[in-house]
Motif scaffolding. Structure first.
Motif, mmCIF file in Angstrom:
data_model
loop_
_atom_site.group_PDB
_atom_site.id
_atom_site.type_symbol
_atom_site.label_atom_id
_atom_site.label_comp_id
_atom_site.label_asym_id
_atom_site.label_seq_id
_atom_site.Cartn_x
_atom_site.Cartn_y
_atom_site.Cartn_z
ATOM 1 N N GLY A 1 0.720 -1.408 0.039
ATOM 2 C CA GLY A 1 0.028 -0.560 0.204
ATOM 3 C C GLY A 1 0.826 1.127 -0.053
ATOM 4 O O GLY A 1 0.128 2.530 -0.586
ATOM 5 N N THR B 1 -0.102 -8.728 -5.177
ATOM 6 C CA THR B 1 -0.121 -7.084 -4.761
ATOM 7 C C THR B 1 -0.451 -7.063 -6.105
ATOM 8 O O THR B 1 -1.736 -6.047 -6.670
ATOM 9 C CB THR B 1 0.394 -6.657 -4.430
ATOM 10 O OG1 THR B 1 2.363 -6.393 -5.042
ATOM 11 C CG2 THR B 1 0.425 -6.197 -2.780
ATOM 12 N N PRO C 1 -4.971 -6.209 -7.593
ATOM 13 C CA PRO C 1 -5.728 -4.967 -7.079
ATOM 14 C C PRO C 1 -4.990 -3.852 -7.681
ATOM 15 O O PRO C 1 -5.589 -3.608 -7.379
ATOM 16 C CB PRO C 1 -5.178 -5.349 -5.359
ATOM 17 C CG PRO C 1 -4.908 -6.986 -5.284
ATOM 18 C CD PRO C 1 -3.636 -7.425 -6.147
ATOM 19 N N TRP D 1 -1.717 -7.684 2.409
ATOM 20 C CA TRP D 1 -3.109 -8.092 2.085
ATOM 21 C C TRP D 1 -3.211 -6.684 3.234
ATOM 22 O O TRP D 1 -4.335 -5.824 2.630
ATOM 23 C CB TRP D 1 -3.476 -9.402 3.103
ATOM 24 C CG TRP D 1 -5.422 -9.168 3.290
ATOM 25 C CD1 TRP D 1 -5.846 -9.422 2.121
ATOM 26 C CD2 TRP D 1 -6.159 -9.185 4.362
ATOM 27 N NE1 TRP D 1 -7.408 -8.871 1.989
ATOM 28 C CE2 TRP D 1 -7.329 -9.173 3.893
ATOM 29 C CE3 TRP D 1 -4.754 -8.132 5.365
ATOM 30 C CZ2 TRP D 1 -8.848 -8.594 4.618
ATOM 31 C CZ3 TRP D 1 -7.142 -8.716 6.594
ATOM 32 C CH2 TRP D 1 -8.292 -8.363 6.146
ATOM 33 N N LEU D 2 -2.868 -6.519 4.493
ATOM 34 C CA LEU D 2 -3.126 -5.360 4.662
ATOM 35 C C LEU D 2 -2.501 -3.600 3.965
ATOM 36 O O LEU D 2 -3.947 -3.032 4.596
ATOM 37 C CB LEU D 2 -2.156 -5.548 6.424
ATOM 38 C CG LEU D 2 -3.088 -6.351 7.478
ATOM 39 C CD1 LEU D 2 -1.801 -6.584 8.883
ATOM 40 C CD2 LEU D 2 -4.144 -6.259 7.890
ATOM 41 N N VAL E 1 -2.982 -3.270 0.837
ATOM 42 C CA VAL E 1 -3.630 -2.919 0.007
ATOM 43 C C VAL E 1 -4.785 -2.341 0.509
ATOM 44 O O VAL E 1 -5.530 -1.438 0.402
ATOM 45 C CB VAL E 1 -4.134 -4.593 -0.910
ATOM 46 C CG1 VAL E 1 -5.723 -4.351 -1.692
ATOM 47 C CG2 VAL E 1 -3.063 -5.109 -1.680
ATOM 48 N N ARG E 2 -5.592 -3.240 2.295
ATOM 49 C CA ARG E 2 -6.604 -2.735 2.303
ATOM 50 C C ARG E 2 -5.931 -1.281 2.911
ATOM 51 O O ARG E 2 -7.111 -0.094 2.821
ATOM 52 C CB ARG E 2 -6.953 -3.492 3.968
ATOM 53 C CG ARG E 2 -7.156 -5.113 3.124
ATOM 54 C CD ARG E 2 -8.565 -5.166 2.644
ATOM 55 N NE ARG E 2 -9.901 -4.768 4.214
ATOM 56 C CZ ARG E 2 -10.264 -5.109 3.748
ATOM 57 N NH1 ARG E 2 -11.234 -5.923 2.621
ATOM 58 N NH2 ARG E 2 -11.377 -4.962 5.228
ATOM 59 N N ALA E 3 -5.149 -0.692 3.514
ATOM 60 C CA ALA E 3 -4.650 -0.096 4.317
ATOM 61 C C ALA E 3 -4.673 1.085 3.219
ATOM 62 O O ALA E 3 -4.556 2.439 3.562
ATOM 63 C CB ALA E 3 -3.906 0.359 4.800
ATOM 64 N N HIS E 4 -4.492 1.559 2.265
ATOM 65 C CA HIS E 4 -4.187 1.807 0.791
ATOM 66 C C HIS E 4 -4.748 3.544 0.766
ATOM 67 O O HIS E 4 -3.990 4.413 0.820
ATOM 68 C CB HIS E 4 -4.369 0.941 -0.588
ATOM 69 C CG HIS E 4 -3.798 2.482 -1.511
ATOM 70 N ND1 HIS E 4 -2.438 3.116 -1.570
ATOM 71 C CD2 HIS E 4 -4.043 3.044 -2.284
ATOM 72 C CE1 HIS E 4 -1.960 3.447 -3.124
ATOM 73 N NE2 HIS E 4 -3.362 3.546 -2.984
#
Length: 251
Positions: free
Chosen positions: A25, A62, A65, A216-217, A219-222
């Protein structure tokens, strides 16, 4: 050979997790911090050998996404320059001693922190304008070289990409694509130099969940977490480890 004891996991686990969050991210800053941290507890070459398969795992997880959200021209210039940069890095590594690598990794760490501090405080600025393809190729060469010797290809690539005035997501997606290609190019030279062993493979198996969770975290936190807060911790970590590596290499 890495000893997979509690002290190793207490350092390597969070380091790889941070690397995954960063690559997922926020660019590639914490990926460099992880290599510097690992070099505190194992020989620098083994630290690089442990990290590369984990970085490649993060890259693969990644890509989807951010698929097709990158700037294709900028990515292509950095990749074309990055390939000869990797070759230069391989030639340098073949003749360098572990202490030279410690000093080099530590110096790059401190220079990276200084560059980010200067940028954040307005002491230097990156002018957002159309830059030539030659600049992109040169940035790629430097990124390929520093990525090979210490997984620290982020700064030269960042200067070029920031100068193009990209959006946050376009910038992130471009870095994902570029370092996916550069890390693939590094694999065979690393293997030829003997940086992959049974011990590094076992370490990668243990650390793979940290890499996937971190990516994963990230990408979610981007769009949710402040980049400033995350990298403040990373820069402090890099500064301390950079000083320690230089000290170890010189003494």
């Amino acid at each position: 050979m890495p000893v997979l004891d509690l002290s190793f996991l207490l350092i390597a686990g969070p380091a790889v997790l941070f690397a995954g969050i960063s690559k997922g991210g926020f660019g590639s800053g914490a990926a460099f911090a992880s290599s510097s941290l690992l070099a505190l507890v194992i020989e620098p070459g083994l630290a690089l050998g442990v990290m590369l398969p984990l970085l490649m795992l993060m890259d693969a997880s990644t890509l989807r996404p951010y698929w097709r959200r990158w700037n294709a021209e900028a990515a292509w210039m950095l990749i074309l320059g990055g390939l000869p940069g990797v070759a230069l890095g391989a030639a340098f590594y073949a003749v360098a001693s572990p202490d030279v690598l410690r000093v080099m990794i530590g110096t790059i760490a401190l220079l990276f922190v200084a560059w980010r501090l200067a940028l954040a405080n307005g002491w230097i600025s990156v002018v957002k304008r159309q830059v030539s393809r030659g600049v992109g190729l040169l940035a790629g060469v430097v990124a390929g070289f520093t990525s090979y010797v210490s997984h620290a290809g982020g700064p030269p690539a960042a200067v070029y990409l920031l100068a193009r005035g990209m959006s946050k997501t376009e910038y992130q997606a471009t870095t994902v694509l570029v370092f996916w290609a550069i890390n693939i190019a590094k694999f065979l030279p690393y293997a030829w130099l003997g940086l992959f062993t049974a011990g590094t493979f076992r370490a990668d198996l243990v650390l793979a969940p940290f890499a996937l969770l971190g990516a994963w975290l990230g990408v979610r936190a981007h769009r949710m977490i402040s980049e400033r807060a995350f990298f403040a911790v990373t820069y402090i970590l890099l500064g301390v480890t950079g000083v320690k590596l230089i000290w170890d290499g010189l003494t």
